[in-house]
Design an enzyme around this catalytic site. Structure first.
Site, PDB file in Angstrom:
ATOM      1  N   ASN A   1     -13.766  -5.799   2.272  1.00  0.00           N
ATOM      2  CA  ASN A   1     -13.605  -6.625   0.733  1.00  0.00           C
ATOM      3  C   ASN A   1     -12.578  -5.764   0.061  1.00  0.00           C
ATOM      4  O   ASN A   1     -12.565  -4.496  -0.232  1.00  0.00           O
ATOM      5  CB  ASN A   1     -14.928  -6.635   0.222  1.00  0.00           C
ATOM      6  CG  ASN A   1     -14.816  -7.390  -1.007  1.00  0.00           C
ATOM      7  OD1 ASN A   1     -14.832  -7.010  -2.124  1.00  0.00           O
ATOM      8  ND2 ASN A   1     -15.189  -8.713  -1.126  1.00  0.00           N
TER       9      ASN A   1
ATOM     10  N   MET B   1     -21.881  -6.006   3.885  1.00  0.00           N
ATOM     11  CA  MET B   1     -21.342  -4.872   3.721  1.00  0.00           C
ATOM     12  C   MET B   1     -22.330  -3.908   2.660  1.00  0.00           C
ATOM     13  O   MET B   1     -23.193  -4.494   2.168  1.00  0.00           O
ATOM     14  CB  MET B   1     -20.025  -4.955   3.079  1.00  0.00           C
ATOM     15  CG  MET B   1     -19.022  -5.601   4.118  1.00  0.00           C
ATOM     16  SD  MET B   1     -17.344  -6.079   3.602  1.00  0.00           S
ATOM     17  CE  MET B   1     -17.664  -7.452   2.840  1.00  0.00           C
TER      18      MET B   1
ATOM     19  N   TYR C   1     -19.614 -14.691  -4.399  1.00  0.00           N
ATOM     20  CA  TYR C   1     -20.504 -13.588  -4.321  1.00  0.00           C
ATOM     21  C   TYR C   1     -21.768 -13.562  -5.315  1.00  0.00           C
ATOM     22  O   TYR C   1     -21.519 -13.198  -6.495  1.00  0.00           O
ATOM     23  CB  TYR C   1     -19.583 -12.340  -4.352  1.00  0.00           C
ATOM     24  CG  TYR C   1     -20.510 -10.901  -4.544  1.00  0.00           C
ATOM     25  CD1 TYR C   1     -21.333 -10.696  -3.430  1.00  0.00           C
ATOM     26  CD2 TYR C   1     -19.746  -9.996  -5.441  1.00  0.00           C
ATOM     27  CE1 TYR C   1     -21.795  -9.153  -3.489  1.00  0.00           C
ATOM     28  CE2 TYR C   1     -20.317  -8.576  -5.142  1.00  0.00           C
ATOM     29  CZ  TYR C   1     -21.377  -8.258  -4.289  1.00  0.00           C
ATOM     30  OH  TYR C   1     -21.716  -7.112  -4.240  1.00  0.00           O
TER      31      TYR C   1
ATOM     32  N   GLU D   1     -26.500  -4.830 -10.824  1.00  0.00           N
ATOM     33  CA  GLU D   1     -26.740  -3.724 -11.530  1.00  0.00           C
ATOM     34  C   GLU D   1     -26.684  -3.962 -13.124  1.00  0.00           C
ATOM     35  O   GLU D   1     -27.114  -4.933 -13.679  1.00  0.00           O
ATOM     36  CB  GLU D   1     -26.269  -2.494 -10.868  1.00  0.00           C
ATOM     37  CG  GLU D   1     -26.458  -2.343  -9.375  1.00  0.00           C
ATOM     38  CD  GLU D   1     -25.894  -0.926  -8.880  1.00  0.00           C
ATOM     39  OE1 GLU D   1     -25.382  -0.135  -9.682  1.00  0.00           O
ATOM     40  OE2 GLU D   1     -25.871  -0.716  -7.587  1.00  0.00           O
TER      41      GLU D   1
ATOM     42  N   SER E   1     -22.317  -7.857  -0.134  1.00  0.00           N
ATOM     43  CA  SER E   1     -21.434  -9.005   0.088  1.00  0.00           C
ATOM     44  C   SER E   1     -21.095  -9.359   1.525  1.00  0.00           C
ATOM     45  O   SER E   1     -21.345  -8.348   2.146  1.00  0.00           O
ATOM     46  CB  SER E   1     -20.217  -8.911  -0.771  1.00  0.00           C
ATOM     47  OG  SER E   1     -19.285  -7.584  -0.016  1.00  0.00           O
TER      48      SER E   1
ATOM     49  N   GLY F   1     -34.079  -7.226 -11.102  1.00  0.00           N
ATOM     50  CA  GLY F   1     -33.057  -7.106 -10.222  1.00  0.00           C
ATOM     51  C   GLY F   1     -32.197  -5.712 -10.778  1.00  0.00           C
ATOM     52  O   GLY F   1     -31.299  -5.434 -10.335  1.00  0.00           O
TER      53      GLY F   1
ATOM     54  N   ASN G   1     -13.041  -1.845  -1.535  1.00  0.00           N
ATOM     55  CA  ASN G   1     -14.239  -1.677  -2.014  1.00  0.00           C
ATOM     56  C   ASN G   1     -15.151  -1.432  -0.923  1.00  0.00           C
ATOM     57  O   ASN G   1     -15.355  -0.190  -0.680  1.00  0.00           O
ATOM     58  CB  ASN G   1     -14.623  -3.238  -2.413  1.00  0.00           C
ATOM     59  CG  ASN G   1     -15.999  -3.313  -2.897  1.00  0.00           C
ATOM     60  OD1 ASN G   1     -16.486  -2.402  -3.240  1.00  0.00           O
ATOM     61  ND2 ASN G   1     -16.497  -4.505  -3.199  1.00  0.00           N
ATOM     62  N   CYS G   2     -15.722  -2.295   0.081  1.00  0.00           N
ATOM     63  CA  CYS G   2     -16.639  -2.028   1.199  1.00  0.00           C
ATOM     64  C   CYS G   2     -16.273  -2.698   2.328  1.00  0.00           C
ATOM     65  O   CYS G   2     -15.318  -3.305   2.383  1.00  0.00           O
ATOM     66  CB  CYS G   2     -18.131  -2.741   0.811  1.00  0.00           C
ATOM     67  SG  CYS G   2     -18.024  -4.183   0.226  1.00  0.00           S
TER      68      CYS G   2
ATOM     69  N   CYS H   1     -22.374  -3.172   0.037  1.00  0.00           N
ATOM     70  CA  CYS H   1     -22.583  -3.717  -1.514  1.00  0.00           C
ATOM     71  C   CYS H   1     -23.259  -5.215  -1.282  1.00  0.00           C
ATOM     72  O   CYS H   1     -23.408  -6.006  -2.457  1.00  0.00           O
ATOM     73  CB  CYS H   1     -21.119  -3.974  -2.276  1.00  0.00           C
ATOM     74  SG  CYS H   1     -20.050  -4.973  -1.306  1.00  0.00           S
TER      75      CYS H   1
END
Length: 708
Positions: free
Chosen positions: A412, A389, A546, A551, A393, A686, A171-172, A391
């Site tokens: 992650n 990160m 998390y 989104e 997290s 958000g 992921n990130c 994202c």
């Protein structure tokens, strides 16, 4: 009743399809073993009588098989099962044609609009999206256990980034840029040595970002303080050159003044390189790198003065913006900026308060940076301050063999999110049922997260040398497995969650801002955190809770539940669920109270937490905005505030776009009404996807913008 197909599409229930399927099986058996017309009609009516807004096609087939067995039509049931299996094999041969062709023909709106950072028209992005559709299809049919795929389709959980699950990527991350600068790196088989100047360091950094982003699917973050050393190197380089050329011809004072001017030019050029390279480079998935710059002026840093100068220049250039194709200055999407508030810059007389004033001015005009309180973060993370990160997290603290905390060079493995409101709907106020369902669904999430972990086990460093061999994450040997970096908490697995507000309302009848609701919400949060801690204890893996912007997932879960359960007041009728622990947008609460209230949830959600408020346009009232920044430092770890940031690309108008008497968006300066040529920001809930004009008619737009 809506039938959910295997590819996730929702279609109207059609009785004829059941009749045709049974009749085809009927034709394969002798007359005594066939179902009568009356029995077929009874089966159809039984399926139709299911009191459900939404039903999986597999569930319909299960019912048909059960009813045939009830009629003792065993041979017919067997033929139907064979027919069903044969159809499955046909589907498995090719299930992606329709979605891919829809993408090419620009008719697959759901896929084209799924990611607002990707332009689905251009070839490079389409290539990535096509590959993603194939990956999602294989993931759903072959890679994930059937119960996980089914849970994802039913909105029980969300298996994030299924379009990349087929590949051995993660992921990130937090790029270990210090190691890559000091020890060199390799890109495309070419050695990149340690930079000899600030300008070169900036260029190398952006190339590293693009290379790293192309071999993972999430964001990446870089601590900008590691550039400070190279600004100092440039200063010494200029000083030596001038002394060598003009020693005895120019005074030391004049030489120092020239050094200062050259360094200022180099600083501006280097930061401009970062900004323009990040926004013009394309990764292999057809978009700009999803990168975050961490702006921390750390007094313990040897190059703190250089870092302060770099941060100041980054903010100044972000305030100016970047010109679009029309030559109008706009706010670039990347890099995202996170500004750290510490003792030296928290607007109470600190040495670097002048930079914080600049950060606030930047936020007022360009919406970034976000803010982290070093004071609150140290309290939550064993005295450490580090970047989330890309994202958003957060990593859990990890100590190496020498007892030193390490954050950069970690990553992650992936994310799975749980739909809390759906549990509340099913529990209908019964707490015993609620906690039982929550436990069952958490186990499903755990199993899904372990799928992510097992998919990376056994991967060798050769799949992404920039990550595993040349310093972004590690310095492994060619062919060496990455397994040790997946274990012992070095990397994280994230449990996301949606809808604390809604589930609290469903179970207590009150929002989580009331005393009764707050007690229940905290209990749910602690149960989620306890699950992560239990999994971590049992496996040694780094599970984290998390809670950050999700989104379009806030909308996906709400849409699924509305189709399944209908309109539920204050829950599914809104069209969205509230993100993580956030206060619902319709709650009457001021910005300070909102941040203070949400601050109690952030330490529980240690794997990722951000809070935000939207406030009126404050470009002419920065003092009020600065009061909010001071409040952040003393009260909450991570926050952002959004001011109205509407923009017209036709004339460059930089103010609020109005809705005129005809319910149309209109620029008050040039009267442009083309929505595609405007930026309109409404981010209270958000939602970070499409602007609201894409989801309904103009009358609906006006009412939604009013309360969102």
């Amino acid at each position: 009743m809506k039938v959910i197909k295997r590819d996730g599409r929702s279609v109207d229930f059609d009785k004829n399809k059941i009749i045709i399927a049974i009749q085809k099986a009927n034709n394969e058996v002798t007359k005594p073993n066939r179902a009568t017309k009356e029995q077929i009609n009874e089966i159809v009516e039984y399926v139709a009588s299911q009191d459900r807004k939404r039903i999986l096609v597999e569930d319909i087939q299960d019912i048909i098989e059960m009813k045939l067995m009830d009629y003792k039509k065993f041979e017919l049931a067997k033929k139907y099962i064979v027919y069903r299996y044969t159809r499955t094999l046909v589907r498995q041969q090719n299930t992606t044609d329709e979605s891919i062709l829809g993408l090419i023909k620009h008719s697959n709106k759901e896929l084209m609009d799924e990611n607002s950072n990707k332009n689905a028209i251009i070839a490079s992005t389409q290539r990535d999206l096509i590959a993603g559709e194939v990956s999602k299809d294989l993931t759903k049919r072959m890679l994930l256990p059937e119960k996980i795929s089914k849970a994802h389709e039913e909105g029980i959980l969300h298996f994030h980034d299924a379009d990349y699950f087929l590949q051995p990527i993660f992921n990130c991350c937090l790029i270990n840029i210090k190691d890559m600068f000091e020890n060199g790196t390799v890109m495309n088989g070419k050695l990149i040595e340690s930079p000899k100047s600030f300008q070169v360091a900036c260029t190398v950094m952006t190339q590293i970002i693009a290379c790293v982003a192309s071999s993972q699917y999430g964001g990446q973050s870089i601590n900008i303080k590691h550039l400070g050393k190279y600004l100092a190197i440039s200063r010494e380089k200029f000083r030596k050159e001038l002394h060598r050329e003009f020693d005895g011809k120019m005074s030391d004072e004049l030489i120092e003044e020239v050094v200062k001017q050259r360094l200022k030019t180099e600083l501006a050029a280097g930061v401009q390189t970062i900004q323009y390279q990040i926004n013009t480079l394309m990764t292999t998935n057809g978009q700009s790198p999803f990168v975050t710059l961490f702006l921390h002026i750390d007094e313990d840093d040897e190059y703190v003065e250089e870092t302060a100068a770099i941060v100041e220049e980054i903010l100044n250039q972000r305030i100016q913006g970047i010109k679009n194709e029309k030559g109008v200055y706009i706010t670039p999407a990347f890099p995202k900026l996170i500004y750290v508030l510490d003792e030296n810059n928290n607007l109470t007389g600190g040495k670097y308060d002048y930079i914080t004033h600049l950060a606030v001015k930047c936020s007022a005009k360009r919406m970034y940076p976000d803010y982290i309180s070093a004071k609150q973060m140290r309290a939550n993370y064993n005295g450490n301050v580090f970047s989330p990160m890309g994202c958003r997290s957060f990593l859990s603290p990890w100590v190496d063999e020498n007892g030193n905390y390490k954050f950069e060079g970690r990553f992650n493995q992936g994310v799975v999110s749980i739909n809390l409101p759906q549990i509340g709907i099913l529990a209908a106020g019964d707490e015993e049922k609620f906690w039982k369902l929550l436990s069952e669904r958490l186990e499903l999430c755990h199993e899904a997260l372990m799928c992510r972990h097992h998919a990376l086990l056994g991967v060798t460093s050769d799949v992404s040398p920039i990550h595993w061999q040349y310093g972004a994450i590690a310095r492994l040997k060619p062919g060496e497995k990455i397994d040790k970096l997946l274990k012992d908490g070095y990397s994280t697995l994230s449990l996301g969650y949606i809808g604390i507000y809604e589930v609290t309302k469903l179970m207590t009848g009150e929002p989580h801002t009331s005393p009764k609701g707050q007690a229940f919400a905290l209990k749910v949060m602690k149960r989620l955190r306890n699950a992560c801690e239990t999994w971590k204890e049992e496996s040694g893996l780094g599970f984290g809770l998390y809670g950050t912007p999700a989104e379009s997932l806030c909308y996906r879960f709400a849409r699924i539940d509305k189709e399944k359960f209908g309109d539920i007041k204050d829950i599914t009728d809104k069209g969205y669920y509230t993100n993580s622990y956030h206060v619902d947008v319709r709650e009457h609460i001021d910005a300070f109270s909102k941040l203070k209230f949400e601050s109690q949830f952030q330490p529980i959600s240690s794997g990722g937490a951000i809070s935000y408020v939207e406030i009126p346009n404050m470009r002419n009232n920065l003092a009020a905005l600065e009061e909010l920044v001071k409040f952040i430092y003393d009260n909450i770890q991570y926050a952002e505030f959004n001011t109205k940031s509407d923009y017209c690309h036709v004339c460059g108008y930089d103010g609020e776009i109005i809705i005129n008497d005809d319910n149309e968006w209109e620029c008050p300066q040039c009267h442009n009404k083309d929505r595609k040529k405007m930026n309109v920001t409404r981010r209270t809930c958000g939602y970070l996807g499409e602007n609201f004009w894409n989801v309904g008619k103009t009358k609906e737009i006006k009412s939604r913008v009013t309360h969102l």
